[in-house]
Structure formats: C-alpha cells, structure tokens
Design a protein around this motif. Structure first.
Motif, PDB file in Angstrom:
ATOM      1  N   THR A   8      31.644 -31.475  -4.729  1.00 16.79           N
ATOM      2  CA  THR A   8      30.023 -32.277  -5.248  1.00 16.79           C
ATOM      3  C   THR A   8      29.626 -32.363  -3.969  1.00 16.79           C
ATOM      4  O   THR A   8      30.051 -33.046  -2.677  1.00 16.79           O
ATOM      5  N   PRO A   9      28.186 -32.153  -4.014  1.00 23.39           N
ATOM      6  CA  PRO A   9      27.380 -31.808  -2.659  1.00 23.39           C
ATOM      7  C   PRO A   9      27.505 -33.328  -2.047  1.00 23.39           C
ATOM      8  O   PRO A   9      27.636 -33.550  -0.481  1.00 23.39           O
ATOM      9  N   GLY A  10      27.491 -34.298  -2.501  1.00 21.80           N
ATOM     10  CA  GLY A  10      27.701 -35.414  -2.234  1.00 21.80           C
ATOM     11  C   GLY A  10      28.610 -36.357  -0.692  1.00 21.80           C
ATOM     12  O   GLY A  10      29.100 -36.832  -0.441  1.00 21.80           O
ATOM     13  N   PHE A  11      29.813 -35.321  -1.275  1.00 19.11           N
ATOM     14  CA  PHE A  11      31.079 -35.588  -1.159  1.00 19.11           C
ATOM     15  C   PHE A  11      31.187 -34.698   0.014  1.00 19.11           C
ATOM     16  O   PHE A  11      32.948 -34.877   0.208  1.00 19.11           O
ATOM     17  N   ARG A  12      31.088 -34.139  -0.063  1.00 14.94           N
ATOM     18  CA  ARG A  12      31.150 -32.616   1.411  1.00 14.94           C
ATOM     19  C   ARG A  12      31.788 -33.313   2.508  1.00 14.94           C
ATOM     20  O   ARG A  12      32.709 -32.871   2.911  1.00 14.94           O
ATOM     21  N   ASN A  13      31.361 -34.321   3.635  1.00 15.65           N
ATOM     22  CA  ASN A  13      31.738 -34.672   4.882  1.00 15.65           C
ATOM     23  C   ASN A  13      32.967 -35.541   4.265  1.00 15.65           C
ATOM     24  O   ASN A  13      33.978 -35.499   5.618  1.00 15.65           O
ATOM     25  N   ILE A  14      33.257 -36.050   3.343  1.00 16.71           N
ATOM     26  CA  ILE A  14      34.542 -36.861   3.113  1.00 16.71           C
ATOM     27  C   ILE A  14      35.776 -35.772   3.091  1.00 16.71           C
ATOM     28  O   ILE A  14      36.434 -35.927   3.594  1.00 16.71           O
ATOM     29  N   VAL A  15      35.333 -34.523   1.884  1.00 19.51           N
ATOM     30  CA  VAL A  15      36.088 -34.132   1.744  1.00 19.51           C
ATOM     31  C   VAL A  15      36.591 -32.921   2.866  1.00 19.51           C
ATOM     32  O   VAL A  15      37.724 -32.491   3.714  1.00 19.51           O
ATOM     33  N   THR A  16      35.313 -32.556   4.138  1.00 14.40           N
ATOM     34  CA  THR A  16      35.791 -32.573   5.385  1.00 14.40           C
ATOM     35  C   THR A  16      36.840 -33.524   6.574  1.00 14.40           C
ATOM     36  O   THR A  16      37.903 -32.693   6.840  1.00 14.40           O
ATOM     37  N   LEU A  17      36.947 -34.720   6.269  1.00 16.92           N
ATOM     38  CA  LEU A  17      37.233 -35.646   6.856  1.00 16.92           C
ATOM     39  C   LEU A  17      38.738 -35.185   6.289  1.00 16.92           C
ATOM     40  O   LEU A  17      39.498 -35.679   7.164  1.00 16.92           O
ATOM     41  N   ALA A  18      38.746 -34.904   4.610  1.00 17.18           N
ATOM     42  CA  ALA A  18      40.526 -34.785   4.798  1.00 17.18           C
ATOM     43  C   ALA A  18      41.155 -33.792   4.360  1.00 17.18           C
ATOM     44  O   ALA A  18      42.120 -33.557   4.682  1.00 17.18           O
ATOM     45  N   MET A  19      40.296 -32.263   5.034  1.00 14.84           N
ATOM     46  CA  MET A  19      41.428 -31.295   5.161  1.00 14.84           C
ATOM     47  C   MET A  19      41.881 -31.389   6.112  1.00 14.84           C
ATOM     48  O   MET A  19      42.726 -30.252   5.877  1.00 14.84           O
ATOM     49  N   PRO A  20      41.771 -31.512   6.848  1.00 14.76           N
ATOM     50  CA  PRO A  20      43.004 -31.253   7.835  1.00 14.76           C
ATOM     51  C   PRO A  20      43.997 -31.575   8.047  1.00 14.76           C
ATOM     52  O   PRO A  20      45.020 -31.677   7.804  1.00 14.76           O
ATOM     53  N   LEU A  21      43.494 -33.160   6.740  1.00 18.83           N
ATOM     54  CA  LEU A  21      45.210 -34.200   6.847  1.00 18.83           C
ATOM     55  C   LEU A  21      45.822 -33.571   5.275  1.00 18.83           C
ATOM     56  O   LEU A  21      46.926 -33.369   5.837  1.00 18.83           O
ATOM     57  N   TYR A  22      45.015 -32.220   4.877  1.00 22.89           N
ATOM     58  CA  TYR A  22      45.268 -32.049   4.128  1.00 22.89           C
ATOM     59  C   TYR A  22      46.737 -31.217   4.155  1.00 22.89           C
ATOM     60  O   TYR A  22      47.625 -30.983   3.398  1.00 22.89           O
ATOM     61  N   ILE A  23      46.202 -29.799   5.111  1.00 19.35           N
ATOM     62  CA  ILE A  23      46.478 -29.154   6.041  1.00 19.35           C
ATOM     63  C   ILE A  23      47.859 -29.008   7.109  1.00 19.35           C
ATOM     64  O   ILE A  23      48.822 -28.555   6.054  1.00 19.35           O
ATOM     65  N   GLU A  24      48.069 -30.382   7.146  1.00 18.90           N
ATOM     66  CA  GLU A  24      48.894 -31.131   8.354  1.00 18.90           C
ATOM     67  C   GLU A  24      50.024 -31.661   6.920  1.00 18.90           C
ATOM     68  O   GLU A  24      51.158 -31.218   6.752  1.00 18.90           O
ATOM     69  N   ALA A  25      50.072 -32.682   6.475  1.00 16.56           N
ATOM     70  CA  ALA A  25      50.494 -32.590   4.705  1.00 16.56           C
ATOM     71  C   ALA A  25      51.299 -31.097   4.301  1.00 16.56           C
ATOM     72  O   ALA A  25      52.629 -31.339   4.113  1.00 16.56           O
ATOM     73  N   LEU A  26      50.058 -30.259   4.067  1.00 19.79           N
ATOM     74  CA  LEU A  26      50.906 -28.901   2.875  1.00 19.79           C
ATOM     75  C   LEU A  26      52.334 -28.330   3.790  1.00 19.79           C
ATOM     76  O   LEU A  26      53.056 -27.841   3.532  1.00 19.79           O
ATOM     77  N   SER A  27      51.613 -28.526   5.175  1.00 17.64           N
ATOM     78  CA  SER A  27      52.589 -27.665   6.043  1.00 17.64           C
ATOM     79  C   SER A  27      54.020 -28.407   6.489  1.00 17.64           C
ATOM     80  O   SER A  27      54.906 -28.054   7.195  1.00 17.64           O
ATOM     81  N   HIS A  28      54.358 -29.604   6.089  1.00 16.39           N
ATOM     82  CA  HIS A  28      55.213 -31.413   6.680  1.00 16.39           C
ATOM     83  C   HIS A  28      56.413 -30.033   5.786  1.00 16.39           C
ATOM     84  O   HIS A  28      57.026 -29.895   4.590  1.00 16.39           O
ATOM     85  N   GLU A  29      57.627 -30.174   6.977  1.00 12.77           N
ATOM     86  CA  GLU A  29      58.869 -29.005   5.790  1.00 12.77           C
ATOM     87  C   GLU A  29      59.310 -30.109   5.076  1.00 12.77           C
ATOM     88  O   GLU A  29      59.814 -28.753   3.810  1.00 12.77           O
ATOM     89  N   SER A  30      59.364 -31.041   4.831  1.00 11.83           N
ATOM     90  CA  SER A  30      60.056 -32.115   3.285  1.00 11.83           C
ATOM     91  C   SER A  30      58.796 -31.026   1.690  1.00 11.83           C
ATOM     92  O   SER A  30      59.590 -31.696   1.280  1.00 11.83           O
ATOM     93  N   VAL A  31      57.644 -31.049   2.316  1.00 12.52           N
ATOM     94  CA  VAL A  31      56.708 -30.725   1.246  1.00 12.52           C
ATOM     95  C   VAL A  31      57.439 -29.418   0.450  1.00 12.52           C
ATOM     96  O   VAL A  31      57.498 -28.959  -0.110  1.00 12.52           O
ATOM     97  N   ASN A  32      57.479 -28.278   1.728  1.00 10.39           N
ATOM     98  CA  ASN A  32      58.049 -27.258   1.640  1.00 10.39           C
ATOM     99  C   ASN A  32      59.361 -27.354   1.326  1.00 10.39           C
ATOM    100  O   ASN A  32      60.270 -25.796   0.701  1.00 10.39           O
ATOM    101  N   GLN A  33      60.716 -28.011   0.878  1.00 10.76           N
ATOM    102  CA  GLN A  33      61.707 -27.814   1.322  1.00 10.76           C
ATOM    103  C   GLN A  33      61.900 -27.540  -1.156  1.00 10.76           C
ATOM    104  O   GLN A  33      61.212 -28.640  -1.729  1.00 10.76           O
ATOM    105  N   ILE A  34      62.477 -26.986  -1.106  1.00 10.56           N
ATOM    106  CA  ILE A  34      63.103 -26.568  -2.635  1.00 10.56           C
ATOM    107  C   ILE A  34      63.737 -27.060  -3.187  1.00 10.56           C
ATOM    108  O   ILE A  34      65.330 -27.422  -2.228  1.00 10.56           O
ATOM    109  N   GLU A  35      63.679 -27.996  -4.433  1.00 11.04           N
ATOM    110  CA  GLU A  35      64.787 -29.421  -4.654  1.00 11.04           C
ATOM    111  C   GLU A  35      65.914 -28.505  -5.539  1.00 11.04           C
ATOM    112  O   GLU A  35      65.092 -27.367  -6.754  1.00 11.04           O
TER     113      GLU A  35
END
Length: 290
Positions: free
Chosen positions: A263-290
């Motif tokens: 969505t063109p009008g939201f790209r700046n906000i997506v850019t703001l969120a992306m590093p946080l999303y990557i940080e969350a993805l890399s967190h060990e609690s997310v990657n634990q096998i349940e």
C-alpha cells in the motif's frame, strides 16, 4: 477603520519578521524584536495577547543551541512558565491548543535531555534520581496531552458534520484540528511507553505502564484502521508487547503492518515496523518448538 487596517498590517508584518528571524536562527534579535513590539501601539489586541506564546517559542528554539545543560534547562523552564500562563489566560481556543501542544512537547524534550544525561557513565551514581526527575516531567506531559485530546475532541464535535463548501476557513480549521487530534492521541499514549522506560525492565511499574498503553493504542487502531494513525497504533502495540517480553503477540501486530507493504501510503510506517518485526522473528521464544 484606518486604525484597524494599520493594526492588521502591523500584526502581519510582525509575524513575518518573527518567522524570518526564526528561519535565520537569529533568536537574540527575535527576542529583541518582541520586546520592541510591546511598546508599539499599532499592534492589535490579538497579537499583544499572544506575545508570551511567541516569546516562549523563541526561547525554546534558542535554548536548543545552548551547550550548558543547566543553562539550557533554566531557559526551558522560563519558556514553560510562559506557555503555562498563556494556556490558562488565553481566550482563543485554537491558540490554547497550540500552547498546550508546545508545553507538552517542551516537557517531553526536557525529560529526554535528562534521560540522555542519566545514560552517561559519569552519572551512574545519580541515575536513579535523574530517572525520577524525567518521569515526573513525562507524567506532567502526559496529563497535558490527555487534556488536549479531550479539548480537541470537544472542538471537533462542535463543528457541523456537513459544512458549506464556500466556508473554506471552517473546512481548513476542521482539517487542522483533526490532524492535530490524531497526533495528540498517539503522543498521549506514547508517553506511557516513555514513562515505562524510566523503570527497570521486569519491574511491576515497567509492565504496568506498557500494559496501560495497550488498550489506548487498540482503540486508535480499531477506529482509524484505514488511516496512518491506525497503522502506527498497531506498530506501537507490538512495541509494547516486545517491551514486556510477549514476543509472539508483538510479532502478530508487526505482521499486520508489514502485510501492508504494497500500500503506497503506508510504506513509511511499514519501514518503521520492519526492524521490529525482524527483531521479534529472531527472538528465541518465537522459534521454540512447541
């Protein structure tokens, strides 16, 4: 009347001169110019009524150039007193709103400067006291923004839903108030995050501040989902969950934002969120096998 026209012309000229001096960052001359205006009889009552507001803006801008922290904060405090008095005494609703916004911003800025000093190694022994000082300023700023949020809502509700297309001034005022309202809503809640940061992670006070911010952000996200403010609120919710170590919840909010990357009008906000999303993805609690 001729006198009335002269007063309006003098007011417009004074505003233009002040604007030019601020752009040139010649704040000493701007202060001198304001002092001169007090003695002039051609200025309208409206301009005289906002002299303290104009003076406070000059003091804030010039204080940012002061290297000595104590002297800078002393000047900020003078500006704060001027804004507080102006906001109490002004009869102009729009100017009261502007003054309150500036006052909230100033308190936020003063708090951030103290937090920066507290982070320096040489201030380790005073860190606790400095965090307490910053927290009080942030709490005061939060109160001002919450009051401003209510006032802006009241002003907007007083404007008819349908306006005459010929009444451009009313249309522009509603547009400005609405934009200001969205910004004030986000900032009022963001201050809860900033207050939370003044406590050690894991403490009850730290968690409580971020948890208090979540429902406020949720309301913004729901009400303004199709607008930038709603998407910013989703980022903020994820940020709050990240701060209290609920990484899976955080990731779910960041993903909602990242999914809007086309969505063109939201790209700046997506850019703001992306590093946080990557940080969350890399967190060990997310990657634990349940």
């Amino acid at each position: 009347t001729i006198l009335g026209r002269e007063a309006v012309q003098a007011e417009e000229r004074a505003s233009a001169v002040l604007g030019s001096l601020r752009e040139l960052k010649d704040y000493d001359l701007a202060e001198h110019y304001l002092d001169q205006q007090v003695e002039k009889d051609l200025l309208s009552l409206e301009f005289r009524a906002k002299l303290n507001y104009e003076r406070a803006l000059v003091l804030i801008q010039s204080a940012r150039l002061i290297g000595n922290g104590d002297e800078r904060d002393k000047q900020f405090k003078v500006a704060q007193d001027l804004l507080e008095n102006f906001a109490k005494e002004s009869q102009n609703a729009d100017l009261k709103i502007l003054a309150s916004n500036e006052l909230g911003n100033l308190l936020f800025q003063r708090a951030n400067l103290i937090l920066f000093e507290a982070s320096q190694d040489e201030n380790k022994t005073d860190r606790g006291d400095m965090l307490g000082q910053a927290r009080l300023l942030l709490q005061e700023a939060r109160e001002i923004y919450v009051a401003g949020r209510a006032q802006l809502k009241k002003e907007l509700e007083a404007i008819p839903t349908i306006l005459d297309p010929k009444k451009q001034q009313q249309i522009e005022r509603r547009k400005l108030l609405y934009g200001n309202y969205l910004q004030v809503m986000i900032t009022a809640t963001k201050l809860l995050e900033e207050i939370g940061k003044t406590y050690d992670p894991g403490t009850a006070e730290h968690t409580e501040a971020f948890e208090k911010a979540l429902p406020e952000y949720a309301e913004i996200a729901t009400k303004y989902r199709s607008k930038g403010a709603g998407l910013l609120a989703l980022v903020a919710q994820g940020r709050c969950y990240l701060a209290i170590d609920d990484t899976k919840q955080a990731m779910s909010y960041f993903k909602q934002v990242v999914d809007q990357r086309e969505t063109p009008g939201f790209r700046n906000i997506v850019t703001l969120a992306m590093p946080l999303y990557i940080e969350a993805l890399s967190h060990e609690s997310v990657n634990q096998i349940e």
